[in-house]
Design a protein around this motif. Structure first.
Motif, mmCIF file in Angstrom:
data_model
loop_
_atom_site.group_PDB
_atom_site.id
_atom_site.type_symbol
_atom_site.label_atom_id
_atom_site.label_comp_id
_atom_site.label_asym_id
_atom_site.label_seq_id
_atom_site.Cartn_x
_atom_site.Cartn_y
_atom_site.Cartn_z
ATOM 1 N N THR A 218 0.890 -1.346 0.210
ATOM 2 C CA THR A 218 0.151 0.031 0.108
ATOM 3 C C THR A 218 0.846 1.411 0.088
ATOM 4 O O THR A 218 0.604 2.293 -0.747
ATOM 5 C CB THR A 218 -0.891 -0.129 1.190
ATOM 6 O OG1 THR A 218 -1.678 -1.350 1.186
ATOM 7 C CG2 THR A 218 -1.912 1.251 0.931
ATOM 8 N N ALA A 219 1.924 1.219 0.648
ATOM 9 C CA ALA A 219 2.805 2.470 0.820
ATOM 10 C C ALA A 219 3.378 2.611 -0.462
ATOM 11 O O ALA A 219 3.754 3.798 -1.001
ATOM 12 C CB ALA A 219 3.914 2.269 1.796
ATOM 13 N N ALA A 220 3.917 1.471 -1.322
ATOM 14 C CA ALA A 220 4.491 1.661 -2.645
ATOM 15 C C ALA A 220 3.489 2.459 -3.488
ATOM 16 O O ALA A 220 3.898 3.307 -4.162
ATOM 17 C CB ALA A 220 4.923 0.379 -2.952
ATOM 18 N N LEU A 221 2.204 1.886 -3.469
ATOM 19 C CA LEU A 221 1.252 2.309 -4.449
ATOM 20 C C LEU A 221 0.960 4.073 -3.902
ATOM 21 O O LEU A 221 0.947 4.888 -4.854
ATOM 22 C CB LEU A 221 0.023 1.747 -4.311
ATOM 23 C CG LEU A 221 0.134 0.370 -5.097
ATOM 24 C CD1 LEU A 221 -0.933 -0.431 -4.416
ATOM 25 C CD2 LEU A 221 -0.203 0.389 -6.468
ATOM 26 N N SER A 222 0.674 4.293 -2.917
ATOM 27 C CA SER A 222 0.056 5.739 -2.464
ATOM 28 C C SER A 222 1.376 6.727 -2.456
ATOM 29 O O SER A 222 0.865 7.496 -2.931
ATOM 30 C CB SER A 222 -0.343 5.585 -0.863
ATOM 31 O OG SER A 222 0.763 5.061 -0.086
ATOM 32 N N THR A 223 2.612 6.334 -2.161
ATOM 33 C CA THR A 223 3.844 7.294 -1.957
ATOM 34 C C THR A 223 4.141 7.502 -3.530
ATOM 35 O O THR A 223 4.364 8.649 -4.017
ATOM 36 C CB THR A 223 4.945 6.584 -1.531
ATOM 37 O OG1 THR A 223 5.309 5.405 -1.950
ATOM 38 C CG2 THR A 223 4.506 6.695 0.099
ATOM 39 N N THR A 224 3.905 6.542 -4.396
ATOM 40 C CA THR A 224 4.351 6.758 -6.019
ATOM 41 C C THR A 224 3.298 7.755 -6.512
ATOM 42 O O THR A 224 3.711 8.846 -7.171
ATOM 43 C CB THR A 224 4.376 5.534 -6.654
ATOM 44 O OG1 THR A 224 5.099 4.539 -6.394
ATOM 45 C CG2 THR A 224 4.532 5.745 -8.191
ATOM 46 N N LEU A 225 1.938 7.673 -6.207
ATOM 47 C CA LEU A 225 0.961 8.438 -6.967
ATOM 48 C C LEU A 225 0.853 9.843 -6.348
ATOM 49 O O LEU A 225 1.045 10.739 -6.983
ATOM 50 C CB LEU A 225 -0.393 7.878 -6.721
ATOM 51 C CG LEU A 225 -0.783 6.500 -7.418
ATOM 52 C CD1 LEU A 225 -2.069 5.942 -6.963
ATOM 53 C CD2 LEU A 225 -0.933 7.084 -8.726
ATOM 54 N N LEU A 226 1.327 9.866 -5.268
ATOM 55 C CA LEU A 226 1.266 11.231 -4.480
ATOM 56 C C LEU A 226 2.711 11.943 -5.044
ATOM 57 O O LEU A 226 2.663 13.096 -5.346
ATOM 58 C CB LEU A 226 1.720 11.162 -3.001
ATOM 59 C CG LEU A 226 0.456 11.128 -2.169
ATOM 60 C CD1 LEU A 226 0.626 10.939 -0.625
ATOM 61 C CD2 LEU A 226 -0.347 12.398 -2.260
ATOM 62 N N GLY A 227 3.667 11.223 -5.030
ATOM 63 C CA GLY A 227 4.967 11.904 -5.719
ATOM 64 C C GLY A 227 4.768 12.191 -7.104
ATOM 65 O O GLY A 227 5.259 13.383 -7.662
ATOM 66 N N LEU A 228 4.045 11.563 -7.916
ATOM 67 C CA LEU A 228 3.903 11.982 -9.318
ATOM 68 C C LEU A 228 2.906 13.178 -9.462
ATOM 69 O O LEU A 228 3.115 14.016 -10.225
ATOM 70 C CB LEU A 228 3.231 10.808 -10.221
ATOM 71 C CG LEU A 228 4.270 9.558 -10.543
ATOM 72 C CD1 LEU A 228 3.363 8.471 -10.940
ATOM 73 C CD2 LEU A 228 5.354 10.101 -11.563
ATOM 74 N N GLN A 229 1.967 13.017 -8.396
ATOM 75 C CA GLN A 229 0.986 14.362 -8.369
ATOM 76 C C GLN A 229 1.727 15.574 -7.754
ATOM 77 O O GLN A 229 1.538 16.502 -8.575
ATOM 78 C CB GLN A 229 -0.181 13.952 -7.437
ATOM 79 C CG GLN A 229 -1.161 15.092 -7.467
ATOM 80 C CD GLN A 229 -2.247 14.743 -6.453
ATOM 81 O OE1 GLN A 229 -1.892 14.258 -5.229
ATOM 82 N NE2 GLN A 229 -3.522 14.767 -6.752
ATOM 83 N N ALA A 230 2.589 15.283 -7.029
ATOM 84 C CA ALA A 230 3.192 16.666 -6.487
ATOM 85 C C ALA A 230 4.107 17.060 -7.454
ATOM 86 O O ALA A 230 4.708 18.399 -7.620
ATOM 87 C CB ALA A 230 4.012 16.335 -5.412
ATOM 88 N N LEU A 309 10.321 11.549 -5.276
ATOM 89 C CA LEU A 309 9.596 12.517 -6.107
ATOM 90 C C LEU A 309 8.998 13.652 -5.169
ATOM 91 O O LEU A 309 8.838 14.936 -5.685
ATOM 92 C CB LEU A 309 8.556 11.916 -6.935
ATOM 93 C CG LEU A 309 9.167 11.007 -7.999
ATOM 94 C CD1 LEU A 309 7.905 10.164 -8.712
ATOM 95 C CD2 LEU A 309 9.739 11.698 -9.164
ATOM 96 N N ALA A 310 8.368 13.533 -4.233
ATOM 97 C CA ALA A 310 7.786 14.186 -3.459
ATOM 98 C C ALA A 310 8.675 15.213 -2.761
ATOM 99 O O ALA A 310 8.510 16.474 -2.815
ATOM 100 C CB ALA A 310 6.876 13.496 -2.407
ATOM 101 N N LEU A 311 10.007 14.949 -2.243
ATOM 102 C CA LEU A 311 11.041 15.460 -1.613
ATOM 103 C C LEU A 311 11.517 16.551 -2.902
ATOM 104 O O LEU A 311 11.628 17.607 -2.443
ATOM 105 C CB LEU A 311 12.056 14.835 -1.264
ATOM 106 C CG LEU A 311 11.838 13.935 0.086
ATOM 107 C CD1 LEU A 311 13.035 13.005 0.502
ATOM 108 C CD2 LEU A 311 11.394 15.150 0.923
ATOM 109 N N PHE A 312 11.714 16.175 -4.091
ATOM 110 C CA PHE A 312 12.060 16.931 -5.229
ATOM 111 C C PHE A 312 11.172 17.961 -5.392
ATOM 112 O O PHE A 312 11.299 19.209 -5.643
ATOM 113 C CB PHE A 312 12.098 16.318 -6.396
ATOM 114 C CG PHE A 312 12.775 16.911 -7.482
ATOM 115 C CD1 PHE A 312 14.412 17.245 -7.748
ATOM 116 C CD2 PHE A 312 11.957 17.349 -8.586
ATOM 117 C CE1 PHE A 312 14.793 17.947 -8.667
ATOM 118 C CE2 PHE A 312 12.393 17.973 -9.673
ATOM 119 C CZ PHE A 312 13.930 18.395 -9.682
ATOM 120 N N ALA A 313 9.776 17.641 -5.524
ATOM 121 C CA ALA A 313 8.715 18.837 -5.601
ATOM 122 C C ALA A 313 8.611 19.805 -4.609
ATOM 123 O O ALA A 313 8.469 20.788 -4.519
ATOM 124 C CB ALA A 313 7.316 17.887 -5.666
#
Length: 330
Positions: A218-230, A309-313
């Protein structure tokens, strides 16, 4: 005669229509093509018995469908099945054929192997005796609960990105969204494992081991989508959602086992979070963690990618905020 270019609205509409058409086409390919070419593809199986029998069996069976390995004894073959070195195996003698399977490891491959064993036994004028070494649970003998767990895991990655983005919008809420996604993964993974083990009785392994795998998936799915969205906005979320739903779901192999998909499709599916999550769930729930290393590593990599990705954003947003001039006095 002068050419009149399309208006901005017309160009945007054209791009949207073409993008949607490409999305539907990709969805059709992802769902239809693997199904059309499904079947045993180099499924590893073991054989044991007299050398003449095993060698003849190897020559007749080894090919595109089966990858045959020879074992010295029936006990060694059973251990290989339990350790997931092979999907199943045949112990052949002059008088009998013993078939060792692991239905929980891949029901479709098990059914095909059972048919193969019956054919070989019929050629010898006997019947195959089936020994299911790793079956599904007694309350869920077909593994319906295991298969049904995939969509909640996928939506468990999509919903946090949507809801947390609405509750904590903008750059200032980014870190809160990531923390919320990780916290949600812990709660949701533990809840799904509890339902599978104590409500539907679809799994009967170590609860905490099963829950840990579901939390990581679940963490892999949610963080990936959040990172791409950010990083990319709505386009990033759409890209991630399409990747998980349109490719990850049909290529996960959770219902059939990965060996039932064509080789290239199966390898791709196991590299995506849904496929890796399904494999990790299967390993933890029925094989006491055997074979869990690769899917766990894959999911960890996806989780790390999403957080990166989220940290970069976040860094980009801080730079933009620092360069923005402050408002002067009214």
């Amino acid at each position: 005669m002068s050419n009149h270019p399309l208006s901005a609205t017309g160009r945007k509409l054209t791009l949207v229509v073409l993008g949607l058409a490409a999305l539907v086409t990709a969805m059709l390919c992802a769902f239809a093509l693997p199904s059309l070419h499904s079947g045993p593809h180099r499924v590893p199986i073991g054989v044991t018995g007299p050398q003449e029998s095993t060698e003849a069996l190897r020559q007749n069976v080894d090919g595109d469908a089966w990858k045959v390995r020879t074992y010295p004894t029936a006990e060694a073959l059973q251990a290989a099945v339990k350790d997931r070195d092979v999907a199943g195996g045949l112990a052949v003698t002059d008088r009998r054929v013993d078939l060792y399977t692991a239905t929980a490891g891949g029901p479709s491959a098990t059914a095909a192997l059972t048919a193969l064993g019956d054919t070989i036994a019929a050629q010898q004028g006997t019947r195959a005796t089936v020994h299911d070494l790793v079956p599904f649970t007694r309350d869920d003998p077909r593994g319906a609960g295991l298969t049904a767990a995939l969509l909640p895991m996928i939506f468990g990655g999509i919903f946090p990105a949507l809801i947390l983005s609405s509750a904590f919008p903008g750059h200032r809420g980014l870190r809160t969204r990531v923390a919320g996604a990780l916290l949600f993964s812990v709660v949701a993974g533990a809840a799904i494992a509890a339902v599978l083990q104590y409500a539907t009785h679809s799994v009967d392994g170590n609860y905490w081991l099963t829950a840990t795998g579901l939390i990581l998936g679940t963490a892999a799915l949610s963080t990936t989508l959040l990172g791409l969205q950010a990083l990319l906005g709505a386009a990033g979320f759409a890209l991630g959602g399409a990747l998980m739903m349109l490719l990850g779901n049909p290529l996960s192999g959770l219902a059939t086992g990965p060996h039932w998909l064509p080789t290239g499709w199966a390898d791709l599916g196991q590299l995506l979070p849904p496929g890796a999550s399904g494999s990790l769930l299967r390993s933890n729930a029925f094989f006491n963690g055997t074979g869990a290393a690769l899917p766990a590593l894959t999911l960890t990599a996806w989780t790390g990618l999403g957080i990166t990705l989220a940290l970069f954003a976040d860094r980009r947003g801080r730079r933009a905020a620092a360069g923005r001039p402050e408002a002067g006095p009214a």
